[in-house]
Scaffold this active site. Structure first.
Site, PDB file in Angstrom:
ATOM      1  N   GLU A   1       0.825  -1.199   0.000  1.00  0.00           N
ATOM      2  CA  GLU A   1       0.000   0.000   0.000  1.00  0.00           C
ATOM      3  C   GLU A   1       0.868   1.262   0.000  1.00  0.00           C
ATOM      4  O   GLU A   1       0.586   2.240  -0.703  1.00  0.00           O
ATOM      5  CB  GLU A   1      -0.922   0.020   1.228  1.00  0.00           C
ATOM      6  CG  GLU A   1      -1.830  -1.197   1.337  1.00  0.00           C
ATOM      7  CD  GLU A   1      -1.230  -2.270   2.228  1.00  0.00           C
ATOM      8  OE1 GLU A   1      -1.967  -2.807   3.079  1.00  0.00           O
ATOM      9  OE2 GLU A   1      -0.021  -2.574   2.076  1.00  0.00           O
TER      10      GLU A   1
ATOM     11  N   CYS B   1      -2.425  -2.499   7.350  1.00  0.00           N
ATOM     12  CA  CYS B   1      -2.015  -2.148   8.707  1.00  0.00           C
ATOM     13  C   CYS B   1      -2.402  -0.696   8.988  1.00  0.00           C
ATOM     14  O   CYS B   1      -2.787   0.062   8.085  1.00  0.00           O
ATOM     15  CB  CYS B   1      -0.513  -2.350   8.888  1.00  0.00           C
ATOM     16  SG  CYS B   1       0.518  -1.137   8.021  1.00  0.00           S
TER      17      CYS B   1
ATOM     18  N   CYS C   1      -0.276   1.961   6.951  1.00  0.00           N
ATOM     19  CA  CYS C   1      -0.644   2.061   5.537  1.00  0.00           C
ATOM     20  C   CYS C   1      -2.000   2.733   5.384  1.00  0.00           C
ATOM     21  O   CYS C   1      -2.228   3.492   4.429  1.00  0.00           O
ATOM     22  CB  CYS C   1      -0.652   0.673   4.886  1.00  0.00           C
ATOM     23  SG  CYS C   1       1.009   0.000   4.590  1.00  0.00           S
TER      24      CYS C   1
END
Length: 279
Positions: A46, A67, A70
Site C-alpha cells: 500500500e 495495517c 498504511c
C-alpha cells in the site's frame, strides 16, 4: 463475487486472477480496471502504491487487511474507498472507516494464491491457532528480519499450503535469520536450508548433496522429510530413504532414535531443499 464501493464495481475473483500473487498486493482500480499495482517487497504494498501512483479519488484493492500505518497513508493520499480481503489482523480498516472512507472487506470462495519462493532459505511452519493467518506470520517475520538489516522475499501460504511461510534471504545470512526467528517467535517451527533448487533428476540432487550438505553432517545422523507437494519424491519415506542412502554410501552412520545431526528435507514438486541441524 462483485462488490460496489465509492462508485466502482469490483469483480474480486477476476482481480485475484489478474494480479500477481507472489506476496501481498495493492492495486489502484479506476472504471473497474486495474490501473496500477504494487507488491510488498522491501516495504508494504500500500505504501509503495501511494508513493509511486496518484490514488486520489480512486479505489484501492488489497489482498490482506491494511495495517494502521498504511491506512494513514491511504487516507492522506485521498483514496475514495478501500476493498480488502478478510485476511490478517491489520487495524487499517477501522481507521479508514473512522476517517469516513468507505471500506469493504470481502471473503471470496477462492483464497489468494501465492507462488513459492524460488530458493527456500528458511521455512516457518505453524498450526492450531484459528486467529493466526500466514499473512500475519509473514508480516511478523518480515518486520523482524528487515529490522535486523536483512532483505528478504516472503511467500505466505504458497500454493495455498496452510500453516507455511517461505523465506528467501536476499541480503544477510540465512542461518542468522533462522536463529532470529526462533529466538523471537519460539512457538513456530523454523528450519534453515543450505541447499535449495529445482531438480530434473535425482542424480543431480545426489551430486549437490554430496558437495554442499555432506561436509556438514556429523554422525550419527537421521533424515526427516516433509512433502509439501509430491514431485521428485512421492512420499516422505521415499525422500528419507534416498537421502539416507546417499549419505551412508559416503561413509556416514545412521541412528534414527538418537541422531547427532538431523538432515531436513522439504519437497515442493521439483524444488528440493535440504538443511542440516545439530541436536
Amino acid at each position: 463475487m462483485k462488490i460496489t464501493l465509492a462508485g466502482e464495481t469490483l469483480d474480486v475473483d477476476r482481480l485475484l486472477r489478474e494480479l500477481p500473487t507472489r506476496t501481498v498486493t495493492a492495486a489502484l482500480i479506476r472504471d473497474g480496471e486495474v490501473r496500477a499495482y504494487e507488491e510488498a517487497d522491501g516495504e508494504h504494498a500500500e505504501r509503495k502504491l501511494v508513493r509511486n501512483h496518484d490514488v486520489s479519488d480512486g479505489v484501492v484493492f488489497v489482498t490482506v487487511r491494511p495495517c494502521l500505518y498504511c491506512a494513514r497513508e491511504l487516507a492522506r493520499a485521498g483514496v475514495a474507498g478501500v476493498a480488502c480481503l478478510g485476511r490478517g489482523r491489520g487495524l487499517g480498516p477501522y481507521y479508514l472507516a473512522r476517517k469516513g472512507i468507505e471500506v469493504v472487506e470481502v471473503h471470496p470462495g477462492r483464497a489468494p494464491y501465492y507462488d513459492p519462493v524460488e530458493r527456500l532459505d528458511v521455512l516457518v511452519t505453524f498450526g492450531g491457532n484459528p486467529y493466526l493467518t500466514e499473512e500475519d506470520v509473514a508480516a511478523r517475520v518480515y518486520c523482524l528480519l528487515t529490522g535486523e538489516g536483512m532483505k528478504v522475499d516472503i511467500a505466505p501460504a504458497p500454493e495455498n499450503l496452510a500453516g507455511r511461510v517461505e523465506i528467501t534471504v536476499r541480503r544477510g545470512d540465512a542461518r542468522r535469520a533462522a536463529r532470529t526467528i526462533r529466538r523471537e517467535l519460539p512457538t513456530f517451527n523454523v528450519h534453515h536450508f543450505v541447499l535449495s533448487d529445482r531438480f530434473e533428476d535425482r542424480e543431480e540432487l545426489s551430486r549437490r548433496v554430496l558437495r554442499e550438505v555432506e561436509p556438514l553432517v556429523k554422525d550419527p545422523f537421521a533424515v526427516r522429510a516433509r512433502i509439501a507437494r509430491a514431485g521428485l519424491f512421492s512420499s516422505s519415506r521415499d525422500a528419507e530413504v534416498f537421502l539416507g542412502d546417499v549419505l551412508t554410501e559416503a561413509g556416514h552412520e545412521v541412528d534414527l532414535d538418537e541422531p547427532r545431526t538431523v538432515v531436513y528435507v522439504d519437497v515442493l514438486g521439483d524444488r528440493v531443499s535440504v538443511g542440516v541441524e545439530e541436536r
